[in-house]
Structure formats: C-alpha cells, structure tokens
Design a protein around this motif. Structure first.
Motif, PDB file in Angstrom:
ATOM      1  N   TYR A  34      -0.967   5.348   9.717  1.00  0.00           N
ATOM      2  CA  TYR A  34      -1.677   6.607   9.485  1.00  0.00           C
ATOM      3  C   TYR A  34      -2.890   5.359  10.031  1.00  0.00           C
ATOM      4  CZ  TYR A  34       0.853   9.212   6.895  1.00  0.00           C
ATOM      5  OH  TYR A  34       1.540   9.766   5.539  1.00  0.00           O
ATOM      6  N   TYR A  35      -3.509   6.299  11.176  1.00  0.00           N
ATOM      7  CA  TYR A  35      -5.140   5.049  11.012  1.00  0.00           C
ATOM      8  C   TYR A  35      -6.440   5.670  10.085  1.00  0.00           C
ATOM      9  CZ  TYR A  35      -3.849   3.880  15.483  1.00  0.00           C
ATOM     10  OH  TYR A  35      -2.863   2.448  16.794  1.00  0.00           O
ATOM     11  N   LYS A  36      -6.328   4.975   8.872  1.00  0.00           N
ATOM     12  CA  LYS A  36      -6.839   5.389   7.573  1.00  0.00           C
ATOM     13  C   LYS A  36      -6.577   7.356   6.863  1.00  0.00           C
ATOM     14  CE  LYS A  36     -11.129   2.771   8.375  1.00  0.00           C
ATOM     15  NZ  LYS A  36     -12.232   1.516   8.965  1.00  0.00           N
ATOM     16  N   ASP A  37      -7.434   7.691   7.309  1.00  0.00           N
ATOM     17  CA  ASP A  37      -6.304   9.286   6.858  1.00  0.00           C
ATOM     18  C   ASP A  37      -6.137  10.324   7.990  1.00  0.00           C
ATOM     19  OD1 ASP A  37      -8.193   9.165   4.490  1.00  0.00           O
ATOM     20  OD2 ASP A  37     -10.100   9.973   5.473  1.00  0.00           O
ATOM     21  N   GLY A  64      -7.191  -1.004   8.456  1.00  0.00           N
ATOM     22  CA  GLY A  64      -6.885   0.816   8.284  1.00  0.00           C
ATOM     23  C   GLY A  64      -5.605   1.271   8.370  1.00  0.00           C
TER      24      GLY A  64
END
Lengths: 218, 252
Positions: free
Chosen positions: B14-17, B60
């Motif tokens: 995941y890149y953040k969300d 992230g």
C-alpha cells in the motif's frame, strides 16, 4: 560476444534439426525401396514405425520455430530462415509419408512374384533420393544454383513416371492377372513422383531463403 | 529442475490508502531471467522494488506478506538492508554512472566494502567489466570520466558496478528504455549471458524485449499478477484473455 548470438545459435539449431529430419527421411525412402525390391516385410514395417520418429521431430522443430517467431521477432533473412524451415519440414514430412505409402504397398506385394524386375522404379527412387539430398545440401550452403539443378532432375522423374505408367498399362491389357500388382506398382511410381515434387518445393524454398524471390521450378 | 531463488507469497503493498500490489505470489527461479510486463502503473516496478526493499525509502509504504531469499524472509526486522541490497542489486532506467573515472565507478562498491589492495581492486574491475561485456571497449580509458561513455556503455558500466560487489540477484528496471536499438540488443545479449551466474528479474515496457530476453514472463495489471509462466508459452498461448489482449497490443 556478438549482438544476438543466442538468437543466431537458435537459428542454427533449427537448421541442424532440419538436417536430422532430412537424413531420417532419406533413409526411409531408401529402406522402403530396399524392402520393395527384396520383398522384405520386416524392413517395410521398420519404415512405417520410423515415421513416428520423423513426425515427432518435425512437431518439435515446428514448435521451436513458432516460439522463435513469437519471442524473437525475426525479420529479413532471419524471418526467411524460420519460414522456409517450417515449409521444408512440411515437405520432408510428406516425403516421409510417401515412403510409408511405399512400405505399405510393399507389404501388399510381399507374397506375389513380381511381374518384372523393377529397373525403372529403382532408378526413379535413386533420382528422387538424390534430389532430396541435393535439396538439403543446397539448403545448408544457401546454394541457389544447386537448388535449380536439383529441380531439373524432376523432369526425368516425371518422364519415368509416365513411361512406367504406359508400360504397366500394356501389361494389364495383355494379362488381366497382372492388374492387381500393376496397380500397386503404378501407385509406387506415383508416390515417387510426388516425392520428386516435394523435393522441388524444397529447392524453391532454398531459392526464396537466399534471394527472397519466389521461383517456380517445375 | 531449478530452485526458487526468491519466493513471494501473498504480497500486498500500500502507498498510504492506495493498494499497489494485490496478493501477489510468485516464485523467481535461480539462474533464469524473469520478465515483468504490464501497462504503466500496474505495479511491476513496485513489485521489483519489494525484492530488495527499495520501497522502504518511500514514505507511507506498507508491505504485507512474505518475500524470501534462499528461504529467509527479507522483511524480518533483523535483516540488514545494506547487505540485502548487496546480494540483490539493481540497475535503473537511466544509466547513472558516478561522475568519476570508469575504474572508480566499478571500484566504488568493493572499496566501500573494505577492499583497499590495488591489485585486488584491479582484478575486480577487470573481471566486472568483462562480465558486463565492456572491457574491450574501455580498457584504454579506465581512468577517464565515465560520463564520456555512450549511453549503452554507461548502462553496461552500471551493470559492471553491480557485478563488482558480487550480487546473487540482479533487478533491472527498464534497463534499456533510454538506449538506442543496437545498445539495447547488446544489453539483452548480456542479460542472456549473465543468467548463467545470476538470477535476473527485469521490468520492461517493451513486450518484445520480454519475449526475447526472458525465460519466465509475469504479466501484471492493476496490482494483480494476472499470469506467470514460461515465456514461450505466454507469447504463443497465454492462458488469460487479458494477457493475450495486452501482448497483442489490444490494450495497454
């Protein structure tokens, strides 16, 4: 390390594989005629069995060619190597099938006394064997002249075919008892004539491989 | 049978969300070239970077699942990332030689790892440059700036620089996208040679390149690994309709 040496190696391998098929096919013509002349059913059976080996090998090489086209994007001469490789394989495979035809016919004739010595058929077989060998030789060396010369022999093969046909017709008219055998022998001359045609196709493919030109040779 | 050098199981990233990789499982075979293909943004470069934890550098990023190198989980907390990246080296899209001599570029890694003996360094430099099929072209200019080399030579220099630290796996992220066709074919040829000693994973936008150079091809789409198999099979008879559409240029 030359650029694309692995690809070059794969192309070379295909050509070598084709030569292996060719030598099996030559042997199969030779053996089928040996079996006919000596009425040797064991040898005839060997020719028939041997065809599976030729077919399997052809299948394998064809798959290699397909994979090369899909993965290596051959163009120009490289493309012609692969395409003519496939076409020559088809010709060789057909020639092998005709040897099997001769071997099967030989089995039908095994119990019969031959109505005549098979001089012309033997000569015809020798001619087509030479054509196949010369065709492959021309293929290996990219020899256009040799390919053309080889195809010239097909005229003699055709002449012999017609001569045998006429002679056997005479036999049949004279003595209906000979009809069975004469028809078988006619078939054999037809098979040999077809082998000559396939060899001619090999020659045409060699010319296309080298020059990129389509030449109708016979 | 060849062994798995790297085994990836149920990898999610995941890149953040945003989920960039979705439950990807893949075995990378030793001494084979594995190509990762797929349209832009499909996750192939992200996937490549998970194999030597280059994604750790991006803020992230969250990784779930398991990546093992010779059976050892590379995401275990006690794994030393520097030595991991020595074993699993990387070549990038644009050649990035250091602004120093050809020699110093190749000797850079070994020096960092503590080799100071001149004779030993000479040997490493020559061996690495030979391994990258560059020696013949640069042996007369070892002490001149690497920036004077052509693009293709620079990229092979970057490969030599990698070989100098004796890696086991080479990750290549579009290594020829900035090169001309002849340099490209040279690198491809080199890759075929290098696989005898190394395990190679290459990301490429050029499907034909994947076809030419790899033994195994993996097709990614929207973070999913759609299909992975023998390259010959993928390019003649792909199993998934989406793979077929992509490699035949119907979309992407």
């Amino acid at each position: 390390m030359t650029v694309r040496s692995n690809f070059d190696k794969a192309l070379m391998e295909i050509q070598q594989d084709i030569l292996r098929v060719a030598s099996l096919v030559e042997e199969s013509i030779y053996n089928s005629m040996e079996a006919l002349n000596s009425q040797d059913v064991v040898l005839a059976a060997k020719v028939i069995e041997g065809d599976d080996v030729i077919d399997d090998l052809k299948e394998k090489i064809e798959n290699k060619c397909i994979t090369l086209i899909a993965t290596q994007q051959p163009i120009a001469k490289d493309l012609r190597v692969v395409i003519t490789g496939i076409k020559i394989l088809v010709s060789l495979e057909r020639i092998g099938d005709h040897s099997v035809d001769i071997a099967r016919t030989t089995m039908c004739l095994a119990e019969q006394k031959l109505i005549k010595p098979l001089v012309d058929l033997t000569h015809m077989a020798k001619l087509v064997q030479d054509m196949v060998r010369d065709g492959l030789d021309a293929y290996v060396h990219g020899d256009v002249e040799k390919a053309r010369e080889m195809c010239d022999n097909d005229d003699e093969v055709d002449d012999l075919y017609h001569k045998i046909f006429r002679e056997l017709t005479v036999y049949m008219k004279k003595d209906p008892e000979t009809i069975d055998q004469a028809v078988y022998l006619m078939f054999i001359s037809r098979f040999l004539e077809r082998i000559g045609d396939h060899a001619t196709n090999i020659g045409e493919n060699v010319i296309y491989l080298v020059t990129g030109e389509k030449e109708e040779l016979n | 049978m060849t062994n798995s050098k790297i085994s990836v199981q149920n990898l999610n990233l995941y890149y953040k969300d945003f989920q960039a990789l979705k439950n990807v499982s893949l075995d990378v075979l030793e001494n084979r070239v594995t190509a990762l293909i797929g349209p832009s943004g499909c996750g192939k470069s992200t996937f490549l970077r998970t194999l030597n934890r280059m994604n750790d550098l991006i803020e992230g990023v969250r990784v779930e699942g398991k990546v093992t190198l010779d059976g050892v989980d590379i995401y275990r907390p006690d794994v030393d990332v520097v030595s991991l990246r020595k074993r699993v080296g990387m070549v990038f899209q644009k050649p990035n030689p250091f602004p120093m001599s050809v020699y110093d570029n190749v000797a850079y890694g070994p020096r960092i790892h503590g080799i100071k003996n001149k004779q030993q360094l000479d040997q490493i430099v020559e061996k690495s440059l030979r391994g990258a099929a560059l020696w013949d072209e640069v042996q007369d200019r070892l002490y001149k700036s690497a920036l004077g080399l052509s693009g293709g030579q620079q990229q092979r220099l970057c490969i030599a620089r990698l070989l100098a630290v004796e890696p086991e796996v080479l990750l290549m992220d579009e290594p020829t996208s900035a090169l001309d066709p002849v340099s490209t074919l040279k690198i491809e040829e080199l890759i075929r040679e290098l696989k005898n000693k190394y395990t190679i994973i290459i990301v490429t936008h050029n499907m034909q390149q994947a076809a030419r150079v790899s033994d195994t091809t993996a097709f990614f789409l929207n973070g999913d690994l759609v299909e992975c198999g023998d390259t010959g099979a993928i390019f003649t008879m792909p199993e998934d309709k989406r793979t077929e559409d992509y490699i035949t240029g119907r979309f992407g």
